[in-house]
Design an enzyme around this catalytic site. Structure first.
Site, PDB file in Angstrom:
ATOM      1  N   GLU A 141       9.458   0.056   3.642  1.00 52.30           N
ATOM      2  CA  GLU A 141       8.970  -1.172   4.277  1.00 52.30           C
ATOM      3  C   GLU A 141       9.878  -2.364   3.993  1.00 52.30           C
ATOM      4  OE1 GLU A 141       4.414  -0.638   4.260  1.00 52.30           O
ATOM      5  OE2 GLU A 141       4.720  -2.792   4.380  1.00 52.30           O
ATOM      6  N   THR A 161      10.128   0.980  -1.300  1.00 52.05           N
ATOM      7  CA  THR A 161       9.498   1.456  -0.069  1.00 52.05           C
ATOM      8  C   THR A 161      10.450   1.274   1.116  1.00 52.05           C
ATOM      9  OG1 THR A 161       7.731   1.039   1.520  1.00 52.05           O
ATOM     10  CG2 THR A 161       8.423  -0.829   0.213  1.00 52.05           C
ATOM     11  N   ARG A 163       0.865  -9.212   5.476  1.00 53.41           N
ATOM     12  CA  ARG A 163       1.202  -7.800   5.317  1.00 53.41           C
ATOM     13  C   ARG A 163       2.543  -7.615   4.587  1.00 53.41           C
ATOM     14  NH1 ARG A 163       1.603  -2.701   7.980  1.00 53.41           N
ATOM     15  NH2 ARG A 163       2.584  -1.495   6.380  1.00 53.41           N
ATOM     16  N   ASN A 216      -3.281   0.522 -19.079  1.00 56.70           N
ATOM     17  CA  ASN A 216      -2.747  -0.402 -18.094  1.00 56.70           C
ATOM     18  C   ASN A 216      -1.432  -0.935 -18.670  1.00 56.70           C
ATOM     19  OD1 ASN A 216      -2.125  -2.683 -16.555  1.00 56.70           O
ATOM     20  ND2 ASN A 216      -4.280  -3.036 -16.080  1.00 56.70           N
ATOM     21  N   TYR A 271       3.858  -7.261   0.313  1.00 56.76           N
ATOM     22  CA  TYR A 271       4.204  -6.032  -0.434  1.00 56.76           C
ATOM     23  C   TYR A 271       5.704  -5.758  -0.316  1.00 56.76           C
ATOM     24  CZ  TYR A 271       4.511  -0.829  -0.795  1.00 56.76           C
ATOM     25  OH  TYR A 271       4.856   0.470  -1.076  1.00 56.76           O
ATOM     26  N   TYR A 324      -2.368  -9.222   9.465  1.00 58.96           N
ATOM     27  CA  TYR A 324      -1.823  -7.868   9.560  1.00 58.96           C
ATOM     28  C   TYR A 324      -0.725  -7.810  10.618  1.00 58.96           C
ATOM     29  CZ  TYR A 324      -1.308  -2.834  10.127  1.00 58.96           C
ATOM     30  OH  TYR A 324      -0.791  -1.565  10.200  1.00 58.96           O
ATOM     31  N   ARG A 371      10.316   3.550  11.835  1.00 65.48           N
ATOM     32  CA  ARG A 371      10.984   3.709  10.534  1.00 65.48           C
ATOM     33  C   ARG A 371      11.724   5.034  10.500  1.00 65.48           C
ATOM     34  NH1 ARG A 371       5.898   2.901   6.448  1.00 65.48           N
ATOM     35  NH2 ARG A 371       5.516   0.698   6.740  1.00 65.48           N
ATOM     36  N   ASP A 401       2.828  -5.065  11.656  1.00 65.62           N
ATOM     37  CA  ASP A 401       3.146  -3.661  11.418  1.00 65.62           C
ATOM     38  C   ASP A 401       4.637  -3.388  11.634  1.00 65.62           C
ATOM     39  OD1 ASP A 401       2.643  -1.061  10.801  1.00 65.62           O
ATOM     40  OD2 ASP A 401       1.250  -0.690  12.457  1.00 65.62           O
TER      41      ASP A 401
HETATM   42  P1  NAD Z   1      -0.754   5.851  -5.779  1.00 61.05           P
HETATM   43  O1  NAD Z   1      -1.587   4.661  -5.621  1.00 61.05           O
HETATM   44  O2  NAD Z   1      -1.346   7.174  -5.493  1.00 61.05           O
HETATM   45  O3  NAD Z   1      -0.130   5.895  -7.251  1.00 61.05           O
HETATM   46  C1  NAD Z   1       0.196   4.744  -7.993  1.00 61.05           C
HETATM   47  C2  NAD Z   1      -0.370   4.929  -9.384  1.00 61.05           C
HETATM   48  O4  NAD Z   1       0.035   3.826 -10.198  1.00 61.05           O
HETATM   49  C3  NAD Z   1      -1.903   4.928  -9.382  1.00 61.05           C
HETATM   50  O5  NAD Z   1      -2.408   6.089  -9.987  1.00 61.05           O
HETATM   51  C4  NAD Z   1      -2.266   3.687 -10.163  1.00 61.05           C
HETATM   52  O6  NAD Z   1      -3.442   3.825 -10.946  1.00 61.05           O
HETATM   53  C5  NAD Z   1      -1.035   3.487 -11.040  1.00 61.05           C
HETATM   54  N1  NAD Z   1      -0.918   2.102 -11.498  1.00 61.05           N
HETATM   55  C6  NAD Z   1      -0.876   0.987 -10.727  1.00 61.05           C
HETATM   56  N2  NAD Z   1      -0.800  -0.098 -11.514  1.00 61.05           N
HETATM   57  C7  NAD Z   1      -0.796   0.320 -12.797  1.00 61.05           C
HETATM   58  C8  NAD Z   1      -0.771  -0.334 -14.044  1.00 61.05           C
HETATM   59  N3  NAD Z   1      -0.740  -1.667 -14.137  1.00 61.05           N
HETATM   60  N4  NAD Z   1      -0.801   0.414 -15.179  1.00 61.05           N
HETATM   61  C9  NAD Z   1      -0.852   1.756 -15.106  1.00 61.05           C
HETATM   62  N5  NAD Z   1      -0.905   2.434 -13.951  1.00 61.05           N
HETATM   63  C10 NAD Z   1      -0.869   1.730 -12.803  1.00 61.05           C
HETATM   64  O7  NAD Z   1       0.547   5.642  -4.861  1.00 61.05           O
HETATM   65  P2  NAD Z   1       1.689   6.660  -4.462  1.00 61.05           P
HETATM   66  O8  NAD Z   1       1.570   6.966  -3.030  1.00 61.05           O
HETATM   67  O9  NAD Z   1       1.779   7.749  -5.456  1.00 61.05           O
HETATM   68  O10 NAD Z   1       2.970   5.704  -4.588  1.00 61.05           O
HETATM   69  C11 NAD Z   1       3.707   5.582  -5.780  1.00 61.05           C
HETATM   70  C12 NAD Z   1       4.846   4.577  -5.591  1.00 61.05           C
HETATM   71  O11 NAD Z   1       5.633   4.923  -4.461  1.00 61.05           O
HETATM   72  C13 NAD Z   1       4.403   3.134  -5.348  1.00 61.05           C
HETATM   73  O12 NAD Z   1       5.261   2.284  -6.036  1.00 61.05           O
HETATM   74  C14 NAD Z   1       4.565   2.922  -3.854  1.00 61.05           C
HETATM   75  O13 NAD Z   1       4.820   1.594  -3.537  1.00 61.05           O
HETATM   76  C15 NAD Z   1       5.729   3.813  -3.552  1.00 61.05           C
HETATM   77  N6  NAD Z   1       5.690   4.313  -2.179  1.00 61.05           N
HETATM   78  C16 NAD Z   1       4.953   5.391  -1.827  1.00 61.05           C
HETATM   79  C17 NAD Z   1       4.969   5.840  -0.523  1.00 61.05           C
HETATM   80  C18 NAD Z   1       4.261   7.076  -0.072  1.00 61.05           C
HETATM   81  O14 NAD Z   1       4.656   7.636   0.929  1.00 61.05           O
HETATM   82  N7  NAD Z   1       3.246   7.541  -0.756  1.00 61.05           N
HETATM   83  C19 NAD Z   1       5.723   5.177   0.414  1.00 61.05           C
HETATM   84  C20 NAD Z   1       6.437   4.063   0.040  1.00 61.05           C
HETATM   85  C21 NAD Z   1       6.424   3.646  -1.271  1.00 61.05           C
HETATM   86  C1  UGA Z   2       2.363   2.426   3.992  1.00 61.59           C
HETATM   87  C2  UGA Z   2       2.250   1.547   2.776  1.00 61.59           C
HETATM   88  O1  UGA Z   2       2.744   0.295   2.999  1.00 61.59           O
HETATM   89  C3  UGA Z   2       2.943   2.054   1.594  1.00 61.59           C
HETATM   90  O2  UGA Z   2       2.160   2.931   0.864  1.00 61.59           O
HETATM   91  C4  UGA Z   2       4.214   2.677   1.824  1.00 61.59           C
HETATM   92  O3  UGA Z   2       5.177   1.755   1.449  1.00 61.59           O
HETATM   93  C5  UGA Z   2       4.458   3.149   3.244  1.00 61.59           C
HETATM   94  O4  UGA Z   2       3.337   3.326   4.016  1.00 61.59           O
HETATM   95  C6  UGA Z   2       5.003   4.529   3.277  1.00 61.59           C
HETATM   96  O5  UGA Z   2       4.198   5.454   3.085  1.00 61.59           O
HETATM   97  O6  UGA Z   2       6.138   4.685   3.557  1.00 61.59           O
HETATM   98  P1  UGA Z   2       1.930   2.255   6.513  1.00 61.59           P
HETATM   99  O7  UGA Z   2       2.787   3.345   7.023  1.00 61.59           O
HETATM  100  O8  UGA Z   2       1.722   1.120   7.439  1.00 61.59           O
HETATM  101  O9  UGA Z   2       2.501   1.664   5.161  1.00 61.59           O
HETATM  102  O10 UGA Z   2       0.526   2.811   6.035  1.00 61.59           O
HETATM  103  P2  UGA Z   2      -0.580   3.739   6.669  1.00 61.59           P
HETATM  104  O11 UGA Z   2      -1.884   3.240   6.198  1.00 61.59           O
HETATM  105  O12 UGA Z   2      -0.275   5.131   6.346  1.00 61.59           O
HETATM  106  O13 UGA Z   2      -0.500   3.449   8.245  1.00 61.59           O
HETATM  107  C7  UGA Z   2       0.379   4.061   9.136  1.00 61.59           C
HETATM  108  C8  UGA Z   2       0.050   3.573  10.526  1.00 61.59           C
HETATM  109  O14 UGA Z   2      -1.206   4.098  10.925  1.00 61.59           O
HETATM  110  C9  UGA Z   2      -0.086   2.053  10.662  1.00 61.59           C
HETATM  111  O15 UGA Z   2       0.405   1.665  11.898  1.00 61.59           O
HETATM  112  C10 UGA Z   2      -1.574   1.808  10.624  1.00 61.59           C
HETATM  113  O16 UGA Z   2      -1.954   0.651  11.321  1.00 61.59           O
HETATM  114  C11 UGA Z   2      -2.083   3.050  11.333  1.00 61.59           C
HETATM  115  N1  UGA Z   2      -3.470   3.452  10.967  1.00 61.59           N
HETATM  116  C12 UGA Z   2      -3.858   3.546   9.689  1.00 61.59           C
HETATM  117  C13 UGA Z   2      -4.341   3.775  12.000  1.00 61.59           C
HETATM  118  O17 UGA Z   2      -3.998   3.702  13.186  1.00 61.59           O
HETATM  119  N2  UGA Z   2      -5.603   4.180  11.684  1.00 61.59           N
HETATM  120  C14 UGA Z   2      -6.038   4.283  10.402  1.00 61.59           C
HETATM  121  O18 UGA Z   2      -7.200   4.651  10.201  1.00 61.59           O
HETATM  122  C15 UGA Z   2      -5.134   3.955   9.384  1.00 61.59           C
END
Ligand code: NAD
Ligand code: UGA
Length: 492
Positions: free
Chosen positions: A241, A239, A278, A175, A281, A429, A435, A431
């Protein structure tokens, strides 16, 4: 001839010999260099030719040519560096691995292999981390120092398939909040740091807002400070967001692009009231972006900020009850997959009226690779990384996934059910409405555009989910049915 003349004559002969020898050496080196450069470009030329050559009968020659020339090129370019590089530790045994394992690099046919690097990935065992790791190991000769607080299950699948990766990858389960010195030591050894660690699931923003803020803001600070102190390039994940809701959602003219297109340099960031939890973050991410920017101007930090737009792909999140909490609410892709594989209705939050643009994780990771490889072009910027061509309403996404699931598995089509955001996630919550990323900056600086359509990305992702989970879910259902039937049998 007198003695001084003899000495002079012998010295000048030796000097001439030496000059001749040096000239010969330089000529050989020049030829080798020329060969190296030629062989480096031959694979790409032959690949180009492979695509363009009108004479189809000659095509089969192109690929062997590419593969035959690349070992020469890689040997000349990488040989000395590989021999000199210190041994790495095996991820599972923590034993030094054989340097011979690196010989496989000579067979890599990608001429884009650039300067060898050491990249520290914080949060490597998560969704994006696992894909970044895979891409780096498969397509470059770099070393990865990875850490994460969870067990490396997602990456173990990859390592299991190709144990040879261990030569260039170290994993530390830790961690980052509890072991800052260990984090600093990893950062000290890296050229570049990719920080992914964060709580980033909307259901958690409502259930644990304090942890969400700390994870996204407070816990990111050590990483930032170490990058300042040790002068490392920080690539920090924010993000999309951070933009909040669009201006058009507040009533401004939707025909005017600037009221909905999200642009890094011009779009204002608008979020709801503090009671709408919401946004905790997005606010934490925005503040951490501002802090990083401030370190850039005040302390010379070399930084790049990534704003992902709903990246999707295999290994995203978890399936509740299988590899995550029974009552967990993963992001939309895994939520819809869970419902489809369990034969339950897909939940549409607030009717699924809002829009998202989805980007295939492999395309997106390519953008991050460009940031790592070209710090001169990526430093000092926050980049939108998304695919504006894949914009879809969530209710339409459900439809697409229902149809695709039925096509892949041959099962009857699933159904949907609507539920309010407050009921599904809890009070507070809100939304994002829409985007859509402006691609201007990322195209100009990194020449990146995402090629994969939503349909292609979704089909590839769904097939992996089905292969990985459907048997496990069927077994769970069978056990649950048997448990439910047991009291009835006893009663008989
Ligand atoms: P994820 O949850 O799959 O990966 C994040 C990883 O970070 C996890 O494995 C978690 O265990 C690790 N982590 C968190 N806190 C920690 C700590 N204190 N010490 C060590 N490890 C730690 O998420 P992801 O989808 O891979 O997203 C990664 C990053 O990208 C995040 O910062 C997220 O906000 C950003 N992001 C992702 C998306 C997307 O589309 N997936 C969209 C917007 C932003
Ligand atoms: C997410 C998270 O905030 C972040 O991981 C990240 O910053 C961002 O997406 C990203 O991936 O860019 P969001 O898109 O709202 O935000 O997350 P989802 O859970 O993937 O939801 C997408 C949309 O689907 C939302 O409107 C949510 O309300 C809806 N949803 C989600 C449903 O309608 N049904 C579900 O079962 C889950």
């Amino acid at each position: 001839m007198d003695v001084p003349s003899l000495i002079w004559c012998s010295c000048s002969t030796h000097l001439l010999c030496l000059l001749f020898f040096l000239r010969l050496l330089f000529s050989v080196l020049a030829v080798l260099h020329l060969l190296g450069s030629l062989s480096r470009w031959l694979p790409s030329l032959s690949k180009l030719w492979f695509h363009r050559c009108p004479c189809k009968r000659l095509w089969p020659l192109a690929v062997p040519l590419a593969y035959a020339t690349s070992p020469v090129s890689n040997f000349i370019r990488l040989g000395p560096r590989l021999v000199l590089r210190p041994l790495r530790l095996d991820v599972s045994t923590h034993e030094p691995t054989s340097p011979h394992a690196r010989l496989r690099l000579f067979a890599c046919a990608d001429p884009a292999m650039s300067e060898s690097k050491c990249v520290c990935i914080v949060g490597v065992a998560g969704f994006i981390g696992s894909h970044m790791l895979e891409k780096i190991i498969r397509e470059r000769d770099w070393t990865v120092l990875g850490c994460d607080m969870v067990a490396p299950t997602k990456i173990q699948e990859l390592l299991g398939a190709e144990k040879k990766w261990a030569a260039r990858f170290e994993f530390h389960q830790m961690n980052i909040v509890e072991e800052p010195q260990k984090l600093k030591a990893l950062i000290a050894r890296a050229d570049c740091v990719v920080n992914l660690a964060a709580i980033c699931n909307p259901s958690e923003y409502i259930k644990q807002p304090v942890n969400t803020i700390n994870s996204n803001f407070t816990d990111a600070q050590d990483c930032i400070n170490y990058c300042v102190e040790l002068k490392k390039h920080l690539i920090h994940f924010s993000t999309c967001e951070v933009y909040g809701r669009t201006l058009s959602s507040y009533g401004l003219d939707a025909k005017d692009e600037k009221n909905w297109l999200l642009d890094e340099e011009t779009t204002p960031m608008i979020m709801g009231p503090v009671s709408a939890q919401r946004w905790c973050y997005a606010c934490a991410k925005q503040l951490v972006e501002r802090l990083i920017f401030a370190h850039g101007t005040e302390n010379g930090l070399k930084f790049t900020i990534v704003r992902p737009y709903n990246w999707i792909g295999p290994r995203m999140d978890y399936i509740p009850g299988v590899d995550g909490k029974d009552d967990g609410q993963p992001r939309v892709l895994a939520s819809f997959m869970t419902a489809l594989m369990k034969g339950e209705p897909l939940v549409l939050v607030n009717g699924g009226e809002v829009f998202r643009t989805f980007c295939f994780v492999e395309d997106a990771c390519d953008a991050v690779m460009r940031m790592i490889e070209h710090p001169d072009k990526s430093s000092g910027h926050a980049f939108n990384v998304g695919n504006p061509n894949n914009n879809i309403q969530i209710s339409k996404l459900a439809e697409l996934m229902i149809n695709m699931y039925s096509k892949i598995t041959g099962k009857p089509k699933g159904t949907t059910v609507s539920i309010s955001g407050e009921e599904y996630y809890g009070k507070g919550y809100e939304d994002s409405d829409l985007r859509i990323p402006s691609m201007k900056l990322v195209k100009k600086q990194l020449d990146w555009t995402p090629p994969t359509s939503l349909e292609t990305a979704m089909e590839a992702t769904m097939r992996v989910f089905i292969e990985k989970y459907s048997d496990k879910l069927a077994n769970l259902k069978r056990s649950a049915d048997e448990a439910a039937a047991a009291p009835a049998k006893k009663a008989k």
